[in-house]
Design an enzyme around this catalytic site. Sequence first.
Site, PDB file in Angstrom:
ATOM      1  N   ARG A   1       0.889  -1.175   0.000  1.00  9.37           N
ATOM      2  CA  ARG A   1       0.000   0.000   0.000  1.00  9.37           C
ATOM      3  C   ARG A   1       0.920   1.216   0.000  1.00  9.37           C
ATOM      4  O   ARG A   1       1.594   1.505   0.999  1.00  9.37           O
ATOM      5  CB  ARG A   1      -0.897  -0.023   1.244  1.00  9.37           C
ATOM      6  CG  ARG A   1      -1.946   1.095   1.291  1.00  9.37           C
ATOM      7  CD  ARG A   1      -2.821   0.894   2.521  1.00  9.37           C
ATOM      8  NE  ARG A   1      -3.739   1.997   2.731  1.00  9.37           N
ATOM      9  CZ  ARG A   1      -4.981   2.064   2.284  1.00  9.37           C
ATOM     10  NH1 ARG A   1      -5.453   1.078   1.547  1.00  9.37           N
ATOM     11  NH2 ARG A   1      -5.753   3.102   2.545  1.00  9.37           N
TER      12      ARG A   1
ATOM     13  N   HIS B   1      -6.844   1.172  -7.120  1.00  7.46           N
ATOM     14  CA  HIS B   1      -7.238   0.475  -5.880  1.00  7.46           C
ATOM     15  C   HIS B   1      -8.037  -0.775  -6.274  1.00  7.46           C
ATOM     16  O   HIS B   1      -9.237  -0.864  -6.040  1.00  7.46           O
ATOM     17  CB  HIS B   1      -8.081   1.405  -5.015  1.00  7.46           C
ATOM     18  CG  HIS B   1      -8.144   1.016  -3.574  1.00  7.46           C
ATOM     19  ND1 HIS B   1      -7.603  -0.157  -3.093  1.00  7.46           N
ATOM     20  CD2 HIS B   1      -8.688   1.659  -2.492  1.00  7.46           C
ATOM     21  CE1 HIS B   1      -7.823  -0.232  -1.792  1.00  7.46           C
ATOM     22  NE2 HIS B   1      -8.471   0.854  -1.403  1.00  7.46           N
TER      23      HIS B   1
ATOM     24  N   GLN C   1     -10.195  -2.952  -3.672  1.00  4.68           N
ATOM     25  CA  GLN C   1     -11.443  -2.302  -3.284  1.00  4.68           C
ATOM     26  C   GLN C   1     -12.505  -2.475  -4.355  1.00  4.68           C
ATOM     27  O   GLN C   1     -13.653  -2.793  -4.060  1.00  4.68           O
ATOM     28  CB  GLN C   1     -11.196  -0.811  -3.040  1.00  4.68           C
ATOM     29  CG  GLN C   1     -12.444  -0.023  -2.702  1.00  4.68           C
ATOM     30  CD  GLN C   1     -13.074  -0.432  -1.395  1.00  4.68           C
ATOM     31  OE1 GLN C   1     -12.433  -0.410  -0.357  1.00  4.68           O
ATOM     32  NE2 GLN C   1     -14.352  -0.829  -1.433  1.00  4.68           N
TER      33      GLN C   1
ATOM     34  N   ASP D   1     -16.244   9.131  -2.860  1.00  5.97           N
ATOM     35  CA  ASP D   1     -15.026   8.982  -2.056  1.00  5.97           C
ATOM     36  C   ASP D   1     -14.715  10.346  -1.449  1.00  5.97           C
ATOM     37  O   ASP D   1     -15.290  11.367  -1.847  1.00  5.97           O
ATOM     38  CB  ASP D   1     -13.879   8.494  -2.956  1.00  5.97           C
ATOM     39  CG  ASP D   1     -12.638   8.073  -2.171  1.00  5.97           C
ATOM     40  OD1 ASP D   1     -12.713   7.982  -0.930  1.00  5.97           O
ATOM     41  OD2 ASP D   1     -11.595   7.837  -2.807  1.00  5.97           O
TER      42      ASP D   1
ATOM     43  N   CYS E   1     -15.884   3.698  -0.332  1.00  6.95           N
ATOM     44  CA  CYS E   1     -14.761   2.842   0.059  1.00  6.95           C
ATOM     45  C   CYS E   1     -14.343   3.048   1.508  1.00  6.95           C
ATOM     46  O   CYS E   1     -13.620   2.201   2.065  1.00  6.95           O
ATOM     47  CB  CYS E   1     -13.576   3.060  -0.881  1.00  6.95           C
ATOM     48  SG  CYS E   1     -13.086   4.776  -1.068  1.00  6.95           S
TER      49      CYS E   1
ATOM     50  N   ARG F   1     -14.157  -6.759   1.379  1.00  6.28           N
ATOM     51  CA  ARG F   1     -12.712  -6.640   1.189  1.00  6.28           C
ATOM     52  C   ARG F   1     -12.016  -7.905   1.705  1.00  6.28           C
ATOM     53  O   ARG F   1     -11.080  -8.413   1.080  1.00  6.28           O
ATOM     54  CB  ARG F   1     -12.167  -5.421   1.943  1.00  6.28           C
ATOM     55  CG  ARG F   1     -12.429  -4.080   1.290  1.00  6.28           C
ATOM     56  CD  ARG F   1     -11.606  -3.862   0.038  1.00  6.28           C
ATOM     57  NE  ARG F   1     -10.177  -3.895   0.300  1.00  6.28           N
ATOM     58  CZ  ARG F   1      -9.461  -2.896   0.784  1.00  6.28           C
ATOM     59  NH1 ARG F   1     -10.053  -1.733   1.065  1.00  6.28           N
ATOM     60  NH2 ARG F   1      -8.161  -3.024   0.972  1.00  6.28           N
TER      61      ARG F   1
END
Length: 317
Positions: free
Chosen positions: A115, A142, A145, A237, A277, A305
């Site tokens: 990450r 991502h 996700q 987001d 998310c 997830r």
Amino acid sequence: MLNQTNIDAKDLKGKDFLTLRDFTKEEIFYFLDSAISLKKAQKEGNCPQLLKGKTLGMIFEKSSTRTRVSFEVGMSQLGGHALFLSPRDLQIGRGEPISDTAKVLSRYVDGIMIRTFAHQTIEEFAEYATVPVINALTDDYHPCQVLADLMTIYEQKGTFEGLKLTYIGDGNNMAHSLLIGAAKVGMDVAIACPKNYEPKDEIVAAAKEIAKETGATVTITNDPIEAVTDADVIYTDVWASMGFEEEQEEREKAFSTYQVNQELVSHAKETYIFLHCLPAHRGEEVSADVIDGPHSVVFDEAENRLHVQKAIMAATM
């Protein structure tokens, strides 16, 4: 089941998971089918020990709640072990070349999850590592996700055919991965961003090429009402992602008319679902009555997830 092909885990063993651009529609369906099966098994208390004796190295240059916990718990449920590594724990934080770190870690672990900020970092890791590398977030993508998002949409709607997904907000890594993911599975996607905050042209062009093959449509607009009209899925987001906190005040002004609220969602289908998310800033990108309302499935999405990442690790490791 989504996947009607002969794809199985051996087709994906050893493969990096950097973006959904690297996978076919059938391979994405394989991941989703696997995640759904693993979720069912876990709920029944019978999660298969597919990664017994395996170790995942987890490199975090960006902080996380859901990513760290879901990968660690996922490895544990599959019988393996996860090792948390911050830049403070690694010589890479003191200037060791990425290539050296990737080669050394490959001698110790069975997979590497990263990450980080620059997408180039994870591409370089993958180039030199001899074990699978999983993208848990970069500034451009991502994919874990979005795989969880696709799983949630499928659970709620039972199909991707004929659906429209709308994303409202910053043209960031989430917008990029949603463009690719939706196009791959044949779902129409509309992105509404303020001017100068649109997704990267190269990624939009790639999504449109994919959409030609799957029959999806891709729309980029500055008008949130146009984007959300007749939407089946609404997504947003935060306005200032990690690394852009110093732009918070400037972004609040630019995005002030892009809040997902009751007035905006009134243009969507009555049966729409809301995704985010997380973490969410209620009162900024989304109103509390939307994210906490009956159309919101954000916590199902967050749980998924765990299951999609188990599917990714089980297939690649």
